[in-house]
Scaffold this motif. Structure first.
Motif, mmCIF file in Angstrom:
data_model
loop_
_atom_site.group_PDB
_atom_site.id
_atom_site.type_symbol
_atom_site.label_atom_id
_atom_site.label_comp_id
_atom_site.label_asym_id
_atom_site.label_seq_id
_atom_site.Cartn_x
_atom_site.Cartn_y
_atom_site.Cartn_z
ATOM 1 N N PRO A 96 32.465 43.222 47.748
ATOM 2 C CA PRO A 96 33.543 42.416 47.149
ATOM 3 C C PRO A 96 33.600 42.507 45.629
ATOM 4 C CG PRO A 96 31.703 41.006 47.722
ATOM 5 C CD PRO A 96 31.326 42.391 48.189
ATOM 6 N N HIS A 97 33.792 43.718 45.125
ATOM 7 C CA HIS A 97 33.859 43.924 43.678
ATOM 8 C C HIS A 97 34.936 44.974 43.395
ATOM 9 C CE1 HIS A 97 32.169 43.505 39.622
ATOM 10 N NE2 HIS A 97 32.384 44.803 39.498
ATOM 11 N N PHE A 98 36.155 44.497 43.172
ATOM 12 C CA PHE A 98 37.303 45.355 42.891
ATOM 13 C C PHE A 98 38.376 44.482 42.263
ATOM 14 C CE2 PHE A 98 36.876 44.357 47.432
ATOM 15 C CZ PHE A 98 37.907 43.446 47.593
ATOM 16 N N CYS A 99 39.438 45.096 41.757
ATOM 17 C CA CYS A 99 40.429 44.295 41.037
ATOM 18 C C CYS A 99 41.770 45.003 40.954
ATOM 19 C CB CYS A 99 39.932 43.984 39.629
ATOM 20 S SG CYS A 99 39.807 45.445 38.561
ATOM 21 N N VAL A 100 42.747 44.250 40.501
ATOM 22 C CA VAL A 100 44.071 44.760 40.140
ATOM 23 C C VAL A 100 44.111 44.874 38.621
ATOM 24 C CG1 VAL A 100 46.556 44.343 40.235
ATOM 25 C CG2 VAL A 100 45.074 43.516 42.094
ATOM 26 N N SER A 101 44.624 45.998 38.127
ATOM 27 C CA SER A 101 44.698 46.208 36.671
ATOM 28 C C SER A 101 46.120 46.601 36.288
ATOM 29 C CB SER A 101 43.718 47.315 36.253
ATOM 30 O OG SER A 101 43.829 47.583 34.871
ATOM 31 N N ILE A 102 46.717 45.827 35.382
ATOM 32 C CA ILE A 102 48.091 46.075 34.929
ATOM 33 C C ILE A 102 48.140 45.971 33.408
ATOM 34 C CG2 ILE A 102 50.495 45.321 35.047
ATOM 35 C CD1 ILE A 102 49.820 43.918 37.693
ATOM 36 N N ARG A 183 25.782 49.926 37.484
ATOM 37 C CA ARG A 183 26.838 50.830 37.926
ATOM 38 C C ARG A 183 27.578 50.093 39.043
ATOM 39 N NH1 ARG A 183 30.532 53.313 39.933
ATOM 40 N NH2 ARG A 183 30.610 55.499 40.545
ATOM 41 N N THR A 184 28.728 49.463 38.698
ATOM 42 C CA THR A 184 29.366 48.510 39.606
ATOM 43 C C THR A 184 30.462 49.109 40.479
ATOM 44 O OG1 THR A 184 31.151 47.798 38.123
ATOM 45 C CG2 THR A 184 28.980 46.742 37.840
ATOM 46 N N GLY A 185 31.093 50.202 40.031
ATOM 47 C CA GLY A 185 32.140 50.824 40.828
ATOM 48 C C GLY A 185 33.552 50.398 40.481
ATOM 49 N N SER A 186 33.724 49.660 39.381
ATOM 50 C CA SER A 186 35.070 49.271 38.940
ATOM 51 C C SER A 186 35.114 49.276 37.417
ATOM 52 C CB SER A 186 35.447 47.879 39.466
ATOM 53 O OG SER A 186 36.675 47.453 38.895
ATOM 54 N N ALA A 187 35.754 50.286 36.855
ATOM 55 C CA ALA A 187 35.837 50.412 35.398
ATOM 56 C C ALA A 187 36.562 49.220 34.782
ATOM 57 C CB ALA A 187 36.557 51.711 35.028
ATOM 58 N N ALA A 188 37.654 48.795 35.409
ATOM 59 C CA ALA A 188 38.440 47.696 34.848
ATOM 60 C C ALA A 188 37.632 46.404 34.794
ATOM 61 C CB ALA A 188 39.718 47.494 35.667
ATOM 62 N N LEU A 189 36.899 46.098 35.868
ATOM 63 C CA LEU A 189 36.081 44.885 35.851
ATOM 64 C C LEU A 189 34.920 45.005 34.868
ATOM 65 C CD1 LEU A 189 35.819 43.521 39.521
ATOM 66 C CD2 LEU A 189 36.840 42.411 37.522
ATOM 67 N N ASP A 190 34.359 46.204 34.724
ATOM 68 C CA ASP A 190 33.317 46.391 33.711
ATOM 69 C C ASP A 190 33.847 46.012 32.333
ATOM 70 O OD1 ASP A 190 31.341 47.224 35.466
ATOM 71 O OD2 ASP A 190 31.678 49.355 35.121
ATOM 72 N N LEU A 191 35.048 46.473 32.009
ATOM 73 C CA LEU A 191 35.637 46.163 30.707
ATOM 74 C C LEU A 191 35.934 44.668 30.581
ATOM 75 C CD1 LEU A 191 37.943 49.281 30.405
ATOM 76 C CD2 LEU A 191 36.092 48.673 28.818
#
Length: 257
Positions: A96-102, A183-191
């Motif tokens: 459960p680690h993902f997101c929407v990026s706009i 190393r989480t697998g989501s660049a947008a959430l890392d930022l």
């Protein structure tokens, strides 16, 4: 709130609803490989369509650049850069680690940004010149002074493992001096996590504009610095990014060089 940011939030929440329904019914997922180690599902495509449809209700003339749909040409003054599901592999595996990026670019500059984590309900937002927020509260990058004891994030070049030979010495130098590297697998959430002080810094290469556009603006508006691996100021052109407070970024760039 800026009216275009408000529309972006509505679009992100609309996509989030598509994603959470899909996450609850992952046994029905049809997964397609776009290339080696890079996957797409119907949920990615449906989420992107939900975003574009929601924004087009208010701004039908704008240009859209999406990870799944490519470019929908319109008025180039306004470009929406969309990753409907950043962290697709996590999504597929039930992590459960993902997101929407706009992100919205106005006359070539990042102007509005939303990163939405539909599982946790975390909404990261930014408007150029107006700061960054998490769930309506102002956020700032962390105060880490150096790499020592800091917690950082990165990603390995899993799409092109021939790059490991070049990447690993850089990773090793940073890892040896830091507290730890995730190393989480989501660049947008890392930022987004860098912007809110949850991570002290982030570095990654091999990225596309939709991976980093929203996160770049959110980090900058949270008082952070964003560069490419050489310390330049156009990471989206280079496809590589370093983010954190200015002291940390300077030291990461030094190691990457």
């Amino acid at each position: 709130m800026h009216p275009m940011l408000n529309i972006a939030i509505r679009a992100a929440r609309s996509a989030g609803s598509v994603i959470t329904r899909g996450f609850e019914n992952r046994d029905d997922l049809v997964v397609t490989a776009k290339r080696d180690h890079d996957y797409v599902t119907k949920i990615d495509k449906d989420a992107e369509q939900a975003i574009i449809e929601k924004i087009k209700q208010s701004y039908p003339e704008h240009t859209f650049i999406g990870e799944e749909g490519g470019v929908v040409q319109g008025d180039d003054t306004f470009k929406w850069v969309i990753d409907p599901l950043d962290g697709t592999t996590n999504f597929i595996k039930g992590i459960p680690h993902f997101c929407v990026s706009i992100a919205l670019m106005y006359k070539g500059r990042l102007d509005q940004a939303v990163i939405f984590d539909p599982i946790r309900g975390d909404l990261f937002t930014a408007s150029r010149g107006a700061g960054a927020q998490l769930n309506g509260y102002r956020i700032r990058v962390g105060k880490q002074k150096d790499l020592n004891n800091g917690v950082f994030a990165t990603a390995f070049p899993f799409k092109d493992k021939t790059q490991l030979t070049e990447f690993m010495p850089k990773f090793t130098r940073i890892f040896a001096q830091s507290g730890d590297v995730r190393r989480t697998g989501s660049a947008a959430l890392d930022l987004a996590y860098v912007a809110s002080g949850k991570l002290d810094g982030y570095f990654e290469s091999g990225l596309k504009p939709w991976d980093m556009a929203a996160g770049e603006l959110i980090v900058r508006e949270a008082g952070g610095l964003v560069t490419d691996f050489a310390g330049g100021n156009d990471p989206m052109q280079k496809g590589e990014i370093v983010a954190g407070n200015p002291r940390v970024v300077q030291q990461i760039v030094k190691q990457l060089k």
